[in-house]
Structures are given as structure tokens and as C-alpha cells.
Design an enzyme around this catalytic site. Structure first.
Site, short mmCIF file in Angstrom:
data_model
loop_
_atom_site.label_atom_id
_atom_site.label_comp_id
_atom_site.label_asym_id
_atom_site.label_seq_id
_atom_site.Cartn_x
_atom_site.Cartn_y
_atom_site.Cartn_z
N HIS A 86 37.56 37.99 44.42
CA HIS A 86 36.13 37.94 44.06
C HIS A 86 35.22 38.16 45.26
O HIS A 86 34.11 37.63 45.31
CB HIS A 86 35.80 36.62 43.34
N SER A 132 37.89 33.71 36.02
CA SER A 132 38.55 34.83 36.68
C SER A 132 39.52 35.51 35.72
O SER A 132 39.10 36.08 34.71
CB SER A 132 39.26 34.33 37.95
#
Length: 304
Positions: free
Chosen positions: A197, A92
Site C-alpha cells: 500500500h 486490503s
């Protein structure tokens, strides 16, 4: 020294903790230079890392710049000992640090991008609130069947065998947890400030797509594996920019990323960043590869 390739892996949001990076900054000139860069662009970043409270560091607009700084500083400290990364990946937020380390993004541009990324994601989380939870001990197919009953729910982080993170509306979280438990799995609510996400972050992704259109990008000097595809970034500028923007609202394919890196010759992973979450995930993905934390590398003077 390890046979095979060495990969640097950069920690993501959730690894933050008070005092992070202080010893690193005090013992490595290469790391200290990264903290100085961060302070020039965002005054107080080092102080926030070293002295900030847990509550302060858990706020997304603080978390991401601080973690990026520690990630990149740790990698630079390891590199300064003569250890060369053959390839890289980040979880991430950590992917932006990997892109900076590999030269795809200039370090200052990358730090400024992370500050914007944090701003966009925090704003999206406020306007499109959601929750996240880790599902343990359940096959992907069975989980997808459960999530199909909830309009807003989706699997967003494929971390390792038996560990998948899901995002959903706050109001669906308890019902998903119950359904998971009824089907033999475990559900652990994550203490995060948004449903990252996932489709809840589409506004943030759109803003990043616009922002990054003005940021210079370069060919990488080592392969950097993308969360979105689990494959290395190419050299095409449009692809680089798209992957960075799309990552915000799409699943992190971490298990596949590590499997692909191992298939391509990686035998040693060095986690460059706070915490040891990635080290634990990699060991669950493949018990044969070596995994070190950057603090171990520094403690041994680079003797790996």
C-alpha cells in the site's frame, strides 16, 4: 436479530495461520463449495490452508489465495444460515473477497485476480524492497511530521485511533522507530514480505490495472466500501477497475471506512475470515457497535 444494518468485513493479509478453514469446510456445504472452486483453479489451495506450515502460508503468493478462499467461504457459510449482509468491506486483500461476495467480481474471476495480485505484489517486493511498522499512540499530524524527514516513508494503513502503519526503505526503519519513540510513540516492526500500500508497490498496481482491464465487472447488489476512499464503490466500470488497481499502492483508510459504515446505519459487524484483527480494530473505533466473528455466528446456528 440486530436492529440497524449488518456489515460483513473480510480479513486481510497477516491473519493467516496453519489449519485455517478446515473446520469451516467440514461443517458448511456453502463454504466447501468455495474451497472446491479454489482447488479447480489453483490445485492444492485447500490442502495449503489446512496443512500448510506458517512459513509456507506467509509467502505472499500463497497467503493471498488462501486467505481469499477462507474469507469468501466464511461469508457464504454465514449467508447460508439466512443472515443477509446490508453492506461490506475488506481490509486490503479482504476487499477483493468483499467484491466477490457482493457480485462486483465473479467468484472465479476474483480468485484468479487474487492469484495475479499476489504474484504482482511479491514481484514488486523483491524488486523494490521495503519494510512496514505499526506506530502506536501517536497523532497522525505528529507522525506525518516525522515521516517528512525520510524520503521514502509514508503512512499506509490508518487502522484505528492510535494505530497507523507506515512503510519505508529497510534502511530507514530503525531511524523511524527511534524518532517515534523519542516523540512519545511506540513502533512495532511488522513481519511482512513487502512495503504494501505504498509507492513501493507502484509496479504491481500498474500490472493490475492492465490485468483488470480484461476482467468483467458488475454493479454491486450491496454497497462495498473501498479502502482507497472509505466510500462505497460506484457502478462505473472504469471507477471499479481503478479502485482495485490503486488500492495496491495507496493507503488503507480503515478507520474512516468503519466510521462511514456506522454513520450509514451499521450496528452489527461480522468478521468473515481468519483471525479477529478487524474485530479488535472496530471495537477501538467505536465501542457502541456489536462485533461478532463468523465462528460465533456459526456456533449459534445463525442466532444473532
Amino acid at each position: 436479530m440486530s436492529d440497524g444494518k449488518i456489515a460483513f468485513v473480510f480479513s486481510g493479509q497477516g491473519a493467516q495461520c496453519p489449519g485455517m478453514g478446515k473446520a469451516l469446510c467440514e461443517t458448511s456445504e456453502a463454504a466447501a463449495a468455495v474451497f472446491a472452486m479454489a482447488d479447480r483453479i489453483r490445485p492444492g489451495t485447500s490442502q495449503q490452508c489446512f496443512q500448510g506450515t506458517k512459513e509456507e502460508l506467509d509467502i505472499t503468493i500463497n497467503t493471498q489465495p488462501c486467505l481469499f478462499t477462507v474469507d469468501l467461504a466464511a461469508a457464504k457459510a454465514v449467508q447460508a444460515l439466512g443472515i443477509k449482509a446490508d453492506l461490506a468491506a475488506g481490509f486490503s486483500l479482504g476487499e477483493i473477497a468483499a467484491l466477490a461476495f457482493a457480485g462486483i467480481l465473479g467468484e472465479e474471476n476474483a480468485f484468479q485476480l487474487v492469484c495475479k495480485r499476489a504474484e504482482f505484489m511479491q514481484d514488486a517486493a523483491v524488486r523494490n524492497p521495503g519494510a512496514m511498522g505499526a506506530v502506536l499512540g501517536m497523532e497522525e499530524e505528529k507522525l506525518e511530521t516525522i515521516l517528512g524527514s525520510f524520503e521514502s516513508a509514508q503512512a499506509v494503513n490508518f487502522n484505528c485511533p492510535g494505530q497507523i502503519v507506515v512503510a519505508a526503505r529497510e534502511g530507514d526503519s530503525d531511524a523511524i522507530a527511534t524518532a517515534v519513540k523519542e516523540n512519545g510513540g511506540k513502533f512495532r516492526r511488522l513481519a511482512v514480505s513487502g512495503a504494501f500500500h505504498s509507492h513501493f508497490m507502484e509496479d504491481a498496481s500498474s500490472k493490475m490495472r492492465e490485468y483488470i482491464s480484461h476482467v468483467p465487472v458488475n454493479p454491486s447488489f450491496i454497497p462495498v466500501y473501498a479502502n482507497r476512499t472509505a466510500e462505497p464503490y460506484g457502478d462505473a466500470e472504469i471507477e471499479i477497475r481503478s479502485l482495485i488497481a490503486e488500492q495496491i499502492c495507496n493507503a488503507v483508510q480503515w478507520q474512516k471506512t468503519i466510521e462511514h459504515m456506522i454513520r450509514n446505519g451499521t450496528s452489527l459487524f461480522i468478521e468473515t475470515g481468519e483471525g479477529k484483527v478487524l474485530s479488535g480494530l472496530i471495537r477501538k473505533i467505536n465501542k457502541e457497535v456489536r462485533v461478532l466473528h463468523y465462528t460465533e455466528v456459526l456456533a449459534n446456528g445463525g442466532n444473532i
